[in-house]
Write a protein that holds these residues in place. Structure first.
Motif, short mmCIF file in Angstrom:
data_model
loop_
_atom_site.label_atom_id
_atom_site.label_comp_id
_atom_site.label_asym_id
_atom_site.label_seq_id
_atom_site.Cartn_x
_atom_site.Cartn_y
_atom_site.Cartn_z
N PRO A 62 53.29 20.61 25.00
CA PRO A 62 53.50 22.06 25.15
C PRO A 62 52.31 22.71 25.84
CG PRO A 62 54.13 21.37 22.96
CD PRO A 62 53.48 20.18 23.61
N GLY A 63 52.60 23.57 26.82
CA GLY A 63 51.54 24.23 27.56
C GLY A 63 51.18 23.54 28.86
N GLU A 64 51.63 22.29 29.02
CA GLU A 64 51.36 21.55 30.24
C GLU A 64 52.54 21.65 31.20
OE1 GLU A 64 48.63 17.96 28.29
OE2 GLU A 64 50.66 17.54 29.02
N LEU A 65 52.26 21.48 32.48
CA LEU A 65 53.34 21.38 33.46
C LEU A 65 54.08 20.07 33.22
CD1 LEU A 65 51.78 22.58 36.84
CD2 LEU A 65 53.69 23.62 35.61
N GLY A 66 55.39 20.11 33.33
CA GLY A 66 56.15 18.88 33.17
C GLY A 66 57.25 19.01 32.12
N ASN A 67 57.69 17.86 31.64
CA ASN A 67 58.83 17.77 30.74
C ASN A 67 58.38 17.33 29.36
OD1 ASN A 67 61.41 17.50 29.70
ND2 ASN A 67 61.81 15.54 30.68
N VAL A 68 58.42 18.22 28.39
CA VAL A 68 58.10 17.90 26.99
C VAL A 68 59.36 17.31 26.37
CG1 VAL A 68 57.31 18.79 24.77
CG2 VAL A 68 56.52 19.87 26.90
N ALA A 69 59.31 16.06 25.96
CA ALA A 69 60.51 15.39 25.43
C ALA A 69 60.33 15.05 23.95
CB ALA A 69 60.82 14.14 26.23
N LEU A 70 61.32 15.45 23.15
CA LEU A 70 61.30 15.20 21.71
C LEU A 70 62.56 14.44 21.30
CD1 LEU A 70 60.21 18.73 20.40
CD2 LEU A 70 58.75 16.84 21.14
N ALA A 71 62.41 13.54 20.34
CA ALA A 71 63.54 12.78 19.82
C ALA A 71 63.67 13.01 18.32
CB ALA A 71 63.35 11.28 20.11
N GLY A 72 64.92 13.02 17.85
CA GLY A 72 65.17 13.19 16.41
C GLY A 72 66.49 12.56 16.04
N HIS A 73 66.63 12.20 14.77
CA HIS A 73 67.87 11.58 14.31
C HIS A 73 69.00 12.61 14.21
CE1 HIS A 73 66.39 7.65 13.86
NE2 HIS A 73 65.68 7.83 12.76
N ASP A 90 71.46 12.56 12.17
CA ASP A 90 71.93 12.78 10.80
C ASP A 90 70.87 13.42 9.91
OD1 ASP A 90 70.32 10.57 10.90
OD2 ASP A 90 71.69 9.21 9.86
N THR A 91 69.74 13.83 10.52
CA THR A 91 68.71 14.54 9.74
C THR A 91 68.26 15.78 10.51
OG1 THR A 91 67.01 13.05 10.68
CG2 THR A 91 67.91 12.48 8.51
N PHE A 92 67.08 15.74 11.10
CA PHE A 92 66.47 16.95 11.67
C PHE A 92 67.23 17.54 12.85
CE2 PHE A 92 63.08 14.21 9.92
CZ PHE A 92 62.78 14.99 8.82
N PHE A 93 67.84 16.69 13.67
CA PHE A 93 68.53 17.21 14.86
C PHE A 93 70.03 17.37 14.66
CE2 PHE A 93 65.45 16.37 18.66
CZ PHE A 93 64.65 17.41 18.19
N ARG A 94 70.51 17.24 13.45
CA ARG A 94 71.94 17.43 13.21
C ARG A 94 72.43 18.83 13.62
NH1 ARG A 94 75.83 14.60 11.43
NH2 ARG A 94 77.68 15.46 10.42
N PRO A 95 71.64 19.90 13.38
CA PRO A 95 72.10 21.24 13.80
C PRO A 95 72.35 21.36 15.30
CG PRO A 95 70.30 21.42 12.22
CD PRO A 95 70.38 19.98 12.62
N LEU A 96 71.82 20.45 16.11
CA LEU A 96 71.99 20.56 17.56
C LEU A 96 73.46 20.44 17.99
CD1 LEU A 96 68.99 18.57 19.08
CD2 LEU A 96 69.20 21.03 18.68
N ARG A 97 74.31 19.96 17.10
CA ARG A 97 75.74 19.87 17.47
C ARG A 97 76.33 21.24 17.71
NH1 ARG A 97 75.37 19.64 11.94
NH2 ARG A 97 77.11 20.42 10.67
#
Length: 201
Positions: A103-114, A116-123
């Motif tokens: 965060p704060g840098e030029l480019g692509n900040v990429a994050l991964a999450g499961h 069935d846990t933390f990223f489930r709301p992304l649906r």
């Protein structure tokens, strides 16, 4: 001989039953441990992060070290982000994929999450949704521009960009049982934070 064979068969069935039952109990116990550990870790690290002040010296990134906290307010998503994307780390946090921007840098900040846990709301995420990535060095705000379903081989989603972007990656479909065959990708661009609403008199 018939009776002896019947007894042996019954014994084998009984042993098999208890073996399967033991495996099921151990699996449930392990799952319970993982869930409790993840919840405890998130609670402790969120408290430490939110109560800490800004750093006065640059932070050295280490595998598993806390980078900050990601929030998607509309979805109620809030999770600690750590450095690294190993299976062990993703069991208790969202992981920052190494070799991608911070965060704060030029480019692509990429994050991964499961899924069935933390990223489930992304649906339920939508184009235009706000995302905040808070670190000890400041808060960075993003707006969702697109979502896509891609094969696991689509590593181009991690490619660097000339702007300031954020990519969230999780498995897909969300309700799939077992290792999911595809990936769900959210792309967002950094924006200026919205001004605080005026206070009423």
């Amino acid at each position: 001989a018939v009776k002896s064979g019947w007894r042996m068969g019954a014994s084998v069935v009984r042993v098999s039953y208890y073996f399967v039952l033991t495996i099921v109990i151990l699996a449930l116990a392990y799952t319970g441990y993982v869930v409790v550990y993840a919840h405890t870790y998130q609670t402790i690290e969120q408290s430490k992060f939110e109560n800490a002040g800004p750093r006065e010296v640059p932070h050295l990134l280490v595998q598993g070290g806390v980078i900050g906290e990601i929030q998607v307010p509309r979805l109620g998503l809030k999770a600690i982000v750590v450095q690294g994307d190993s299976h062990t780390l993703l069991q208790h946090a969202v992981g920052h994929i190494p070799e991608t921007a911070l965060p704060g840098e030029l480019g692509n900040v990429a994050l991964a999450g499961h899924r069935d846990t933390f990223f489930r709301p992304l649906r339920h995420i939508r184009v235009g949704d706000a995302i905040a990535f808070k670190t000890h060095d400041g808060s960075f705000h993003y707006q969702v521009e697109s979502t896509a379903v891609v094969p696991p081989t689509a590593v181009e989603v991690l490619n660097a960009s000339s702007g300031r972007n954020l990519t969230l990656i999780t498995c897909f479909p969300f309700n799939y049982v077992g290792p999911a065959p595809k990936r769900f990708v959210v792309r967002a661009r950094e924006v200026e934070p919205s001004p605080e609403p005026p206070q009423g008199r």
